[in-house]
Write an enzyme that holds these catalytic residues in place. Sequence first.
Site, PDB file in Angstrom:
ATOM      1  N   ASP A 108       0.828  -1.203   0.000  1.00 18.17           N
ATOM      2  CA  ASP A 108       0.000   0.000   0.000  1.00 18.17           C
ATOM      3  C   ASP A 108       0.868   1.261   0.000  1.00 18.17           C
ATOM      4  OD1 ASP A 108      -1.663   2.118   0.662  1.00 18.17           O
ATOM      5  OD2 ASP A 108      -2.862   0.948   2.047  1.00 18.17           O
ATOM      6  N   VAL A 109       0.785   2.013  -1.083  1.00 16.04           N
ATOM      7  CA  VAL A 109       1.583   3.237  -1.183  1.00 16.04           C
ATOM      8  C   VAL A 109       1.241   4.211  -0.065  1.00 16.04           C
ATOM      9  CG1 VAL A 109       2.049   5.251  -2.621  1.00 16.04           C
ATOM     10  CG2 VAL A 109       1.845   3.014  -3.668  1.00 16.04           C
TER      11      VAL A 109
END
Length: 293
Positions: free
Chosen positions: A245-246
């Site tokens: 997850d950025v």
Amino acid sequence: MTFSIPIPPNFSFQECLWFLDRNYDDCLHEIRESSVRKLILVQAIPILIDISEKEQNLIITILEGNPQQQIVIDFVKEWFDIERDLTDFYHLLHQDSDLNYMVTEYKGLRLLGIPDLFEALCWSIIGQQINLNFAYKLKRRFTEVYGTTFHFQNSVYYAFPSCEVVAKLKVEDLLPMQFSNRKAEYLIEIAKQFVDGNISKAKLSELSTDEALKKLIQVRGIGEWTANYALMKSLKRLECITYGDVGLYNALHCLKKFPKRPSRGEIESFFINFKNWEAYTVFYLWRSLAIPQ
DNA sequence: CACCAGGTATGGC
DNA sequence: GCCATACATGGT
């Protein structure tokens, strides 16, 4: 029809509303001055509810429909994760010098759920690898055409499309809405899995989190991030971490936990201190990314 | 015109 | 198992 739910300790309706209103154009609820309205489907019948706060109670008003009271109460409790006791989570947060400010800053914020598993999976597919503004646009176009629409007092309310409707679509139906070929394929395939009964919330509820993750990841389009996101938001499996997850990486980076984007191993070791509250920690880290109003 | 965004599948080693 | 790359499209 109106009824109330007592507000438990460590619950802030305002914090929850704040999260629901993060500057995005979400078509699936409407934030008003001090309440939120949402269209829900109870056995395919549209029910419009309004939730507000008064004297340590959440006030639920049924604006349309005549549902069983308990069904609506259960929905609201699930959506706002009302019955969770956050004491242990706040204790863990308090021990982390970089995150302990969250105990006071975000006090009472609950992990806002997506009770409908099909919607949760579709939403995470839609949100893959594109910016959130565009993702909300896609969701709106999709919902306006294929979801349930209800008009009330000059406003329009929507419920997310059902798997039965989506399973009958062709990729070409979604391309004009600016879905990519892949996203369109994924959504339709997932809808078919629901229609066939291969995936359902009831089925996954029987499985351990690891088993449920494996089951979901077998479906094309559902990777590790999506599977964890859906289990976190729909089944409230609190040990889920959205690996890859950025947003999560950026949040940890900004809080100076890591000088550059953390590796998977670094993520794992960070979360050791948040055992059984990983999903809440992720949620609070996302909260820390939101632009102050 | 690059580069990134709340990723995933695929193919190569 | 781990890495590179294609995928699509809007925003900055």
